[in-house]
Design a protein around this motif. Structure first.
Motif, PDB file in Angstrom:
ATOM      1  N   SER A  19       0.555  -1.074   0.206  1.00 52.71           N
ATOM      2  CA  SER A  19      -0.066   0.050  -0.078  1.00 52.71           C
ATOM      3  C   SER A  19       0.848   1.247  -0.233  1.00 52.71           C
ATOM      4  CB  SER A  19      -0.767   0.055   1.454  1.00 52.71           C
ATOM      5  OG  SER A  19      -0.191   0.152   2.470  1.00 52.71           O
ATOM      6  N   ALA A  20       0.268   2.470  -0.542  1.00 55.56           N
ATOM      7  CA  ALA A  20       1.108   3.665  -0.226  1.00 55.56           C
ATOM      8  C   ALA A  20       1.812   4.029   0.911  1.00 55.56           C
ATOM      9  CB  ALA A  20       0.185   4.812  -0.830  1.00 55.56           C
ATOM     10  N   GLN A  21       1.179   3.638   1.922  1.00 55.63           N
ATOM     11  CA  GLN A  21       1.835   4.115   3.336  1.00 55.63           C
ATOM     12  C   GLN A  21       3.073   3.196   3.612  1.00 55.63           C
ATOM     13  OE1 GLN A  21      -1.431   2.864   2.788  1.00 55.63           O
ATOM     14  NE2 GLN A  21      -2.860   3.687   4.371  1.00 55.63           N
ATOM     15  N   ASN A  22       3.143   2.199   2.983  1.00 52.72           N
ATOM     16  CA  ASN A  22       4.440   1.119   2.846  1.00 52.72           C
ATOM     17  C   ASN A  22       5.530   1.290   1.914  1.00 52.72           C
ATOM     18  OD1 ASN A  22       3.094   0.004   5.180  1.00 52.72           O
ATOM     19  ND2 ASN A  22       2.112  -1.635   3.958  1.00 52.72           N
ATOM     20  N   LEU A  23       5.308   2.053   0.912  1.00 56.53           N
ATOM     21  CA  LEU A  23       6.211   2.454  -0.130  1.00 56.53           C
ATOM     22  C   LEU A  23       7.305   3.566   0.044  1.00 56.53           C
ATOM     23  CD1 LEU A  23       3.932   1.764  -3.285  1.00 56.53           C
ATOM     24  CD2 LEU A  23       5.336   0.285  -2.264  1.00 56.53           C
ATOM     25  N   THR A  24       8.279   3.343  -0.116  1.00 56.37           N
ATOM     26  CA  THR A  24       9.502   4.454  -0.163  1.00 56.37           C
ATOM     27  C   THR A  24       9.875   4.661  -1.588  1.00 56.37           C
ATOM     28  OG1 THR A  24       9.989   3.813   2.174  1.00 56.37           O
ATOM     29  CG2 THR A  24      11.359   5.344   0.927  1.00 56.37           C
ATOM     30  N   ILE A  25       9.514   5.635  -2.015  1.00 58.79           N
ATOM     31  CA  ILE A  25       9.570   5.960  -3.251  1.00 58.79           C
ATOM     32  C   ILE A  25      11.207   6.269  -3.552  1.00 58.79           C
ATOM     33  CG2 ILE A  25       8.968   7.648  -5.515  1.00 58.79           C
ATOM     34  CD1 ILE A  25       6.625   6.030  -4.067  1.00 58.79           C
ATOM     35  N   ALA A  26      11.636   5.633  -4.607  1.00 58.43           N
ATOM     36  CA  ALA A  26      12.926   5.922  -5.072  1.00 58.43           C
ATOM     37  C   ALA A  26      13.352   7.078  -5.426  1.00 58.43           C
ATOM     38  CB  ALA A  26      13.463   4.685  -6.172  1.00 58.43           C
ATOM     39  N   PRO A  27      14.526   7.478  -5.100  1.00 57.85           N
ATOM     40  CA  PRO A  27      15.025   8.821  -5.422  1.00 57.85           C
ATOM     41  C   PRO A  27      14.826   9.233  -6.700  1.00 57.85           C
ATOM     42  CG  PRO A  27      16.916   7.713  -4.597  1.00 57.85           C
ATOM     43  CD  PRO A  27      15.650   7.010  -4.680  1.00 57.85           C
ATOM     44  N   ASP A  28      14.868  10.518  -7.092  1.00 62.75           N
ATOM     45  CA  ASP A  28      14.799  10.966  -8.758  1.00 62.75           C
ATOM     46  C   ASP A  28      15.674  10.577  -9.588  1.00 62.75           C
ATOM     47  OD1 ASP A  28      12.249  12.291  -7.821  1.00 62.75           O
ATOM     48  OD2 ASP A  28      13.043  14.127  -7.647  1.00 62.75           O
ATOM     49  N   CYS A  29      16.626  10.345  -9.091  1.00 60.71           N
ATOM     50  CA  CYS A  29      17.901   9.848  -9.808  1.00 60.71           C
ATOM     51  C   CYS A  29      17.929   8.471 -10.341  1.00 60.71           C
ATOM     52  CB  CYS A  29      19.292  10.272  -9.153  1.00 60.71           C
ATOM     53  SG  CYS A  29      19.352   9.343  -7.607  1.00 60.71           S
ATOM     54  N   VAL A  30      16.814   7.602  -9.976  1.00 62.38           N
ATOM     55  CA  VAL A  30      16.659   6.389 -10.347  1.00 62.38           C
ATOM     56  C   VAL A  30      15.577   6.465 -11.516  1.00 62.38           C
ATOM     57  CG1 VAL A  30      15.561   4.110  -9.875  1.00 62.38           C
ATOM     58  CG2 VAL A  30      17.128   5.292  -8.313  1.00 62.38           C
ATOM     59  N   HIS A  31      15.979   6.057 -12.442  1.00 57.97           N
ATOM     60  CA  HIS A  31      15.033   6.233 -13.791  1.00 57.97           C
ATOM     61  C   HIS A  31      14.677   4.941 -14.452  1.00 57.97           C
ATOM     62  CE1 HIS A  31      17.527   9.955 -13.889  1.00 57.97           C
ATOM     63  NE2 HIS A  31      16.467  10.395 -13.800  1.00 57.97           N
ATOM     64  N   LEU A  32      13.255   5.020 -14.717  1.00 57.21           N
ATOM     65  CA  LEU A  32      12.748   3.778 -15.381  1.00 57.21           C
ATOM     66  C   LEU A  32      12.507   4.092 -16.853  1.00 57.21           C
ATOM     67  CD1 LEU A  32       9.938   2.837 -12.758  1.00 57.21           C
ATOM     68  CD2 LEU A  32      12.316   1.765 -12.934  1.00 57.21           C
ATOM     69  N   LEU A  85       4.106   1.353 -11.939  1.00 55.68           N
ATOM     70  CA  LEU A  85       3.875   2.839 -11.440  1.00 55.68           C
ATOM     71  C   LEU A  85       5.051   3.427 -10.963  1.00 55.68           C
ATOM     72  CD1 LEU A  85       0.744   1.733  -8.972  1.00 55.68           C
ATOM     73  CD2 LEU A  85       0.742   2.689 -11.151  1.00 55.68           C
ATOM     74  N   GLY A  86       6.053   2.682 -10.707  1.00 53.59           N
ATOM     75  CA  GLY A  86       7.407   3.505 -10.345  1.00 53.59           C
ATOM     76  C   GLY A  86       8.253   2.645  -9.592  1.00 53.59           C
ATOM     77  N   ALA A  87       9.375   3.013  -9.319  1.00 59.25           N
ATOM     78  CA  ALA A  87      10.481   2.466  -8.751  1.00 59.25           C
ATOM     79  C   ALA A  87      10.449   2.777  -7.085  1.00 59.25           C
ATOM     80  CB  ALA A  87      11.847   3.001  -9.069  1.00 59.25           C
ATOM     81  N   VAL A  88      10.438   1.660  -6.440  1.00 61.71           N
ATOM     82  CA  VAL A  88      10.225   1.879  -5.019  1.00 61.71           C
ATOM     83  C   VAL A  88      11.531   1.411  -4.182  1.00 61.71           C
ATOM     84  CG1 VAL A  88       7.978   2.100  -4.727  1.00 61.71           C
ATOM     85  CG2 VAL A  88       8.887   0.048  -4.564  1.00 61.71           C
ATOM     86  N   LEU A  89      11.916   1.737  -3.010  1.00 66.01           N
ATOM     87  CA  LEU A  89      13.116   1.078  -2.418  1.00 66.01           C
ATOM     88  C   LEU A  89      12.627  -0.049  -1.719  1.00 66.01           C
ATOM     89  CD1 LEU A  89      14.658   4.342  -0.947  1.00 66.01           C
ATOM     90  CD2 LEU A  89      15.379   3.175  -2.937  1.00 66.01           C
ATOM     91  N   CYS A  90      13.307  -1.023  -1.464  1.00 63.26           N
ATOM     92  CA  CYS A  90      13.063  -2.367  -0.553  1.00 63.26           C
ATOM     93  C   CYS A  90      13.229  -1.976   1.020  1.00 63.26           C
ATOM     94  CB  CYS A  90      13.689  -3.348  -1.060  1.00 63.26           C
ATOM     95  SG  CYS A  90      13.468  -3.956  -2.603  1.00 63.26           S
ATOM     96  N   ASP A  91      12.787  -2.687   1.840  1.00 63.30           N
ATOM     97  CA  ASP A  91      12.619  -2.317   3.250  1.00 63.30           C
ATOM     98  C   ASP A  91      14.200  -1.998   3.437  1.00 63.30           C
ATOM     99  OD1 ASP A  91      10.310  -2.962   3.534  1.00 63.30           O
ATOM    100  OD2 ASP A  91      10.429  -4.867   4.178  1.00 63.30           O
ATOM    101  N   SER A  92      15.395  -2.508   3.059  1.00 61.89           N
ATOM    102  CA  SER A  92      16.350  -2.270   3.463  1.00 61.89           C
ATOM    103  C   SER A  92      17.118  -0.855   2.873  1.00 61.89           C
ATOM    104  CB  SER A  92      17.506  -3.192   2.927  1.00 61.89           C
ATOM    105  OG  SER A  92      17.496  -3.529   1.558  1.00 61.89           O
TER     106      SER A  92
END
Length: 95
Positions: A19-32, A85-92
């Motif tokens: 869910s959106a609450q659990n996602l940490t969006i990857a920084p803008d310097c990560v491109h898809l 939808l986008g790149a997200v950081l994993c828990d680590s």
């Protein structure tokens, strides 16, 4: 930061684990770069990140580590109407 939108339209709710609450969006310097078969994530940052990709239908794919300058591959949007939808950081987060 904002989530990179591969397409426009209304997104369906994601699975509870992603869910959106659990996602940490990857920084803008990560491109898809997204197509039907593959999603390429390029890490143009100065730090290493552990990433995954968020999909409209809640599909979960394993996390991958991307060093600075790395290009890593994830599944694409497919032929059944799914969207990336986008790149997200994993828990680590960063490695």
């Amino acid at each position: 930061m904002t989530l990179f939108a591969a397409t426009t339209g209304t997104a369906a709710p994601m699975e509870p684990a992603r869910s959106a609450q659990n996602l940490t969006i990857a920084p803008d310097c990560v491109h898809l770069t997204v197509d039907w078969r593959y999603t390429f994530a390029s890490n143009d940052c100065s730090s290493t990140y552990t990433l995954t990709v968020a999909y409209l239908d809640g599909t979960e794919v394993p996390c991958r580590t991307a060093a600075p300058g790395a290009l890593i591959t994830f599944p694409g949007r497919g032929t059944q109407g799914n969207e990336v939808l986008g790149a997200v950081l994993c828990d680590s987060g960063g490695a």
